[in-house]
Design an enzyme around this catalytic site. Structure first.
Site, PDB file in Angstrom:
ATOM      1  N   GLY A   1      35.496  44.911  56.815  1.00 19.81           N
ATOM      2  CA  GLY A   1      34.632  44.014  56.323  1.00 19.81           C
ATOM      3  C   GLY A   1      33.455  44.452  55.611  1.00 19.81           C
ATOM      4  O   GLY A   1      32.929  45.413  55.962  1.00 19.81           O
TER       5      GLY A   1
ATOM      6  N   LEU B   1      29.222  49.236  47.611  1.00 18.02           N
ATOM      7  CA  LEU B   1      30.502  49.034  48.544  1.00 18.02           C
ATOM      8  C   LEU B   1      31.766  49.472  47.562  1.00 18.02           C
ATOM      9  O   LEU B   1      31.727  48.778  46.551  1.00 18.02           O
ATOM     10  CB  LEU B   1      30.805  47.675  49.050  1.00 18.02           C
ATOM     11  CG  LEU B   1      29.638  47.262  49.944  1.00 18.02           C
ATOM     12  CD1 LEU B   1      30.049  46.026  50.694  1.00 18.02           C
ATOM     13  CD2 LEU B   1      29.056  48.335  50.605  1.00 18.02           C
ATOM     14  N   ALA B   2      32.500  50.637  47.978  1.00 21.97           N
ATOM     15  CA  ALA B   2      33.685  50.819  47.273  1.00 21.97           C
ATOM     16  C   ALA B   2      34.737  51.592  48.074  1.00 21.97           C
ATOM     17  O   ALA B   2      35.389  52.303  47.451  1.00 21.97           O
ATOM     18  CB  ALA B   2      33.081  52.243  46.368  1.00 21.97           C
TER      19      ALA B   2
ATOM     20  N   ARG C   1      45.727  44.922  44.053  1.00 20.18           N
ATOM     21  CA  ARG C   1      46.056  44.224  42.851  1.00 20.18           C
ATOM     22  C   ARG C   1      45.975  44.959  41.651  1.00 20.18           C
ATOM     23  O   ARG C   1      46.587  44.408  40.500  1.00 20.18           O
ATOM     24  CB  ARG C   1      45.433  42.859  42.846  1.00 20.18           C
ATOM     25  CG  ARG C   1      45.891  41.853  43.791  1.00 20.18           C
ATOM     26  CD  ARG C   1      45.140  40.715  43.912  1.00 20.18           C
ATOM     27  NE  ARG C   1      43.810  40.832  44.800  1.00 20.18           N
ATOM     28  CZ  ARG C   1      42.766  39.868  44.728  1.00 20.18           C
ATOM     29  NH1 ARG C   1      42.911  38.983  43.981  1.00 20.18           N
ATOM     30  NH2 ARG C   1      41.559  40.138  45.290  1.00 20.18           N
TER      31      ARG C   1
ATOM     32  N   TYR D   1      28.411  46.261  44.464  1.00 23.63           N
ATOM     33  CA  TYR D   1      29.670  46.502  44.564  1.00 23.63           C
ATOM     34  C   TYR D   1      30.554  47.347  43.493  1.00 23.63           C
ATOM     35  O   TYR D   1      29.926  47.003  42.169  1.00 23.63           O
ATOM     36  CB  TYR D   1      30.452  44.986  44.652  1.00 23.63           C
ATOM     37  CG  TYR D   1      30.015  43.985  45.775  1.00 23.63           C
ATOM     38  CD1 TYR D   1      30.676  44.310  46.738  1.00 23.63           C
ATOM     39  CD2 TYR D   1      28.816  43.355  45.769  1.00 23.63           C
ATOM     40  CE1 TYR D   1      30.262  43.289  48.114  1.00 23.63           C
ATOM     41  CE2 TYR D   1      28.178  42.622  46.708  1.00 23.63           C
ATOM     42  CZ  TYR D   1      28.911  42.985  47.862  1.00 23.63           C
ATOM     43  OH  TYR D   1      28.453  42.110  49.002  1.00 23.63           O
TER      44      TYR D   1
ATOM     45  N   TYR E   1      44.612  72.782   5.711  1.00 20.97           N
ATOM     46  CA  TYR E   1      44.029  73.146   6.923  1.00 20.97           C
ATOM     47  C   TYR E   1      42.744  74.191   6.733  1.00 20.97           C
ATOM     48  O   TYR E   1      43.097  75.339   6.359  1.00 20.97           O
ATOM     49  CB  TYR E   1      44.871  73.465   7.888  1.00 20.97           C
ATOM     50  CG  TYR E   1      44.134  74.379   9.127  1.00 20.97           C
ATOM     51  CD1 TYR E   1      43.803  73.575  10.060  1.00 20.97           C
ATOM     52  CD2 TYR E   1      44.231  75.706   9.325  1.00 20.97           C
ATOM     53  CE1 TYR E   1      42.887  74.085  11.218  1.00 20.97           C
ATOM     54  CE2 TYR E   1      43.511  76.194  10.679  1.00 20.97           C
ATOM     55  CZ  TYR E   1      42.976  75.424  11.513  1.00 20.97           C
ATOM     56  OH  TYR E   1      42.411  75.709  12.588  1.00 20.97           O
TER      57      TYR E   1
HETATM   58  C1  UD1 Z   1      32.886  38.741  49.305  1.00 24.28           C
HETATM   59  C2  UD1 Z   1      31.891  37.899  50.101  1.00 24.28           C
HETATM   60  C3  UD1 Z   1      31.801  36.636  49.199  1.00 24.28           C
HETATM   61  C4  UD1 Z   1      31.738  36.601  48.067  1.00 24.28           C
HETATM   62  C5  UD1 Z   1      32.302  37.489  47.301  1.00 24.28           C
HETATM   63  C6  UD1 Z   1      32.110  37.680  45.684  1.00 24.28           C
HETATM   64  C7  UD1 Z   1      31.825  38.716  52.311  1.00 24.28           C
HETATM   65  C8  UD1 Z   1      32.332  38.475  53.612  1.00 24.28           C
HETATM   66  N1  UD1 Z   1      32.267  37.866  51.270  1.00 24.28           N
HETATM   67  O1  UD1 Z   1      33.960  38.187  49.445  1.00 24.28           O
HETATM   68  O2  UD1 Z   1      31.143  35.405  50.067  1.00 24.28           O
HETATM   69  O3  UD1 Z   1      31.643  35.266  47.186  1.00 24.28           O
HETATM   70  O4  UD1 Z   1      32.565  38.835  47.764  1.00 24.28           O
HETATM   71  O5  UD1 Z   1      33.182  38.645  44.937  1.00 24.28           O
HETATM   72  O6  UD1 Z   1      31.030  39.375  52.005  1.00 24.28           O
HETATM   73  N2  UD1 Z   1      34.626  46.440  50.938  1.00 24.28           N
HETATM   74  C9  UD1 Z   1      34.505  47.356  51.579  1.00 24.28           C
HETATM   75  N3  UD1 Z   1      34.725  47.708  52.953  1.00 24.28           N
HETATM   76  C10 UD1 Z   1      35.214  46.808  53.558  1.00 24.28           C
HETATM   77  C11 UD1 Z   1      35.341  45.459  52.931  1.00 24.28           C
HETATM   78  C12 UD1 Z   1      35.073  45.515  51.663  1.00 24.28           C
HETATM   79  O7  UD1 Z   1      34.032  48.573  50.785  1.00 24.28           O
HETATM   80  O8  UD1 Z   1      35.422  46.916  54.678  1.00 24.28           O
HETATM   81  C13 UD1 Z   1      34.097  46.203  49.348  1.00 24.28           C
HETATM   82  C14 UD1 Z   1      35.591  45.902  48.836  1.00 24.28           C
HETATM   83  O9  UD1 Z   1      35.940  47.195  48.235  1.00 24.28           O
HETATM   84  C15 UD1 Z   1      35.048  44.960  47.521  1.00 24.28           C
HETATM   85  C16 UD1 Z   1      33.734  44.356  48.164  1.00 24.28           C
HETATM   86  O10 UD1 Z   1      33.570  45.257  49.155  1.00 24.28           O
HETATM   87  O11 UD1 Z   1      34.919  45.738  46.628  1.00 24.28           O
HETATM   88  C17 UD1 Z   1      33.955  43.060  48.416  1.00 24.28           C
HETATM   89  O12 UD1 Z   1      35.028  42.910  49.575  1.00 24.28           O
HETATM   90  P1  UD1 Z   1      36.039  41.782  49.631  1.00 24.28           P
HETATM   91  O13 UD1 Z   1      36.887  41.918  50.853  1.00 24.28           O
HETATM   92  O14 UD1 Z   1      36.783  41.640  48.280  1.00 24.28           O
HETATM   93  O15 UD1 Z   1      35.074  40.590  49.470  1.00 24.28           O
HETATM   94  P2  UD1 Z   1      35.586  39.138  49.174  1.00 24.28           P
HETATM   95  O16 UD1 Z   1      36.666  38.489  50.087  1.00 24.28           O
HETATM   96  O17 UD1 Z   1      35.825  39.087  47.651  1.00 24.28           O
END
Ligand code: UD1
Ligand code: CA
Length: 453
Positions: A77, A7-8, A14, A99, A363
């Site tokens: 999500g 996931l990226a 931040r 991730y 040089y």
């Molecule tokens: C997520 C987990 C949480 C865990 C935590 C660990 C879920 C719902 N929650 O929370 O249980 O403790 O990681 O760090 O999975 N991303 C996408 N597309 C989206 C949403 C997110 O690509 O639509 C990617 C983000 O870029 C990020 C990663 O997924 O790299 C995690 O997403 P983020 O929303 O930060 O999850 P957390 O709230 O940290």
């Protein structure tokens, strides 16, 4: 068969940056590339990267085997993100979810996780944290069976006390994902499709949720801001420093050591503080490197001494060579055994022979210098006419006096001597003395101008 989805798509607000978060670097390499390298090591049949923010830039700046980018147009999500890759998964495969902003995950941790996946069980990587704030909590029943993951925002008072948290990393059969992901709902505080909700679904279906833990906690730390980036950089660097010290290298201060590539070293090397290594660097035995050196893509022989503030790029150094302080070896500098390059000397695309010395302020570019040559202070190879580069050839045993300009193309034969201050424009035969400067004239009784006049 293993398929990996990374996931990226997130923005990484931040980081306060124009660059997508996953392209920010650790040890000079994008976070996402670190994860992709693990993916290659795990011999994943297919690797999918879910991209959204800065998708084009992400595509262009990372690489891996069997890599496919999948676009997530709206970030609804983590469950929604994985769902974008769903049509690509083969039914029989195990899917590992990673991730792009969790760069230090190790292959050992991941293969242990993947190994627990069966038709009846999925693998969930969890970790116990002293401060679990922000993470999804692992909810277990009285027998210890995992029931669900509850996100921080959805958790009640008791659940918030749970210290075992979800790292986000999990491995599961594609078949199961194809059932569960389409069934996710966004009926939660975040109004997102949460990947973590599949745990409760799995539990309801009677699947076992097997948890494994990372070998080291830092492996599962994500980067959300530049402070965390700097913290992970140190963690990563101290691991490399540790490996080097274990193989017989002295680091005068391992906290002031940086390797942004690969470094190998023989026995009894000593590396002083604030040296930066990039690309592929190999050191022989007994190499000493002074403080503040920058060394990139270099092959360095045995018993070489590199003194402080030396910059080396794409160069090869033989044995018993001395370089610096304040020397610069540019690409294709090749130094023979016992060569000596001193302060404020720049060498580019040149070969320096055995026991030859360029000790001060020179040089040397596009030159071939033989053995036992001495190049005096301030000697310059004039290799460039503004358009073309020309070679300079200097045979064995030559002595070039100080402040000489060698106007290329030019060659000096064996044992040639060049008088100091010469501008050499024509070839010099073996054993000759070249004097190429105007003769000195002395004017007797010279009266200096004075201010009283
Ligand atoms: C997520 C987990 C949480 C865990 C935590 C660990 C879920 C719902 N929650 O929370 O249980 O403790 O990681 O760090 O999975 N991303 C996408 N597309 C989206 C949403 C997110 O690509 O639509 C990617 C983000 O870029 C990020 C990663 O997924 O790299 C995690 O997403 P983020 O929303 O930060 O999850 P957390 O709230 O940290
Ligand atoms: Ca979130």
């Amino acid at each position: 068969m293993l398929e990996i989805v990374i996931l990226a798509a997130g923005k990484g607000t931040r980081m306060c940056s124009e660059l997508p978060k996953v392209l920010h670097t650790l040890a000079g390499k994008p976070f996402l590339q670190h994860v992709l390298d693990r993916s290659d090591e795990l011999a994943s049949a297919n690797t999918f990267v879910v991209v959204g923010h800065g998708a084009e830039m992400v595509r262009k700046n990372v690489r891996a085997k069997q890599l496919t980018f999948v676009e997530q147009l709206d970030q609804l999500g983590t469950g929604h993100a994985v769902k974008q890759a769903l049509p690509h998964f083969s039914g029989e495969s195990t899917v590992l979810i990673l991730y792009g902003d969790v760069p230090l995950i190790s292959t050992e941790t991941l293969s242990a996780l993947v190994d627990v996946v069966t038709e009846k069980a999925l693998g969930l990587l969890t970790v116990n944290l002293q401060n679990p704030t922000g993470y999804g909590r692992i909810v277990r029943d009285s027998t210890g069976t995992v029931q669900a993951i509850v996100e921080q925002k959805d958790a009640d008072k008791d659940e918030l006390l749970i210290s075992e948290v979800n790292t986000g990393v999990l491995a599961v059969k594609a078949k199961d994902l194809k059932v569960w992901l389409p069934a996710l709902s966004d009926d939660n505080v975040q109004k997102e499709y949460l990947l973590t909700d599949i745990i409760a679904m799995a539990n309801k279906e009677g699947k076992e949720i097997v948890t494994t833990q990372p070998s080291q906690t830092f492996e599962v730390l994500g980067v959300n801001n530049r402070i965390q980036q700097a913290e992970l950089e140190r963690v990563f660097q101290s691991a490399i420093a540790g490996r080097l010290m274990e193989t017989g290298v002295t680091l005068l201060d391992p906290s002031r050591f940086d390797c942004r590539g690969e470094i190998t070293a023989g026995k009894d090397c000593i590396i002083d503080v604030n040296c930066v290594f990039e690309g592929d660097v190999s050191l022989g035995d007994g190499v000493t490197i002074g403080p503040n050196c920058h060394i990139k893509d270099a092959k360095i022989g045995n018993n070489v001494e590199i003194k402080s503030h030396t910059v080396i790029e794409s160069a090869t150094l033989g044995n018993d060579v001395a370089v610096g302080p304040f020397a610069r070896l540019r690409p294709q500098a090749v130094l023979g055994d016992k060569a000596k390059i001193g302060n404020f000397v720049e060498i580019k695309k040149s070969k320096i022979g055995v026991n030859s010395k360029v000790s001060h302020l020179s040089y040397v570019g596009d030159a071939k210098i033989g053995d036992n040559v001495n190049i005096g202070a301030g000697t310059i190879t004039c290799n460039y006419d503004g358009v073309n580069k020309f070679p300079t050839t200097i045979a064995d045993g030559v002595f070039v006096g100080s402040n000489t300009a060698l106007v290329a193309p030019v060659s000096l034969g064996e044992n040639v001597t060049v008088a100091a201050g010469s501008v050499v424009t024509v070839d010099v035969p073996d054993d000759a003395l070249a004097v190429a400067r105007s003769r000195q004239r002395n004017i007797d009784g010279w009266v200096r101008p004075s201010k009283d006049d």
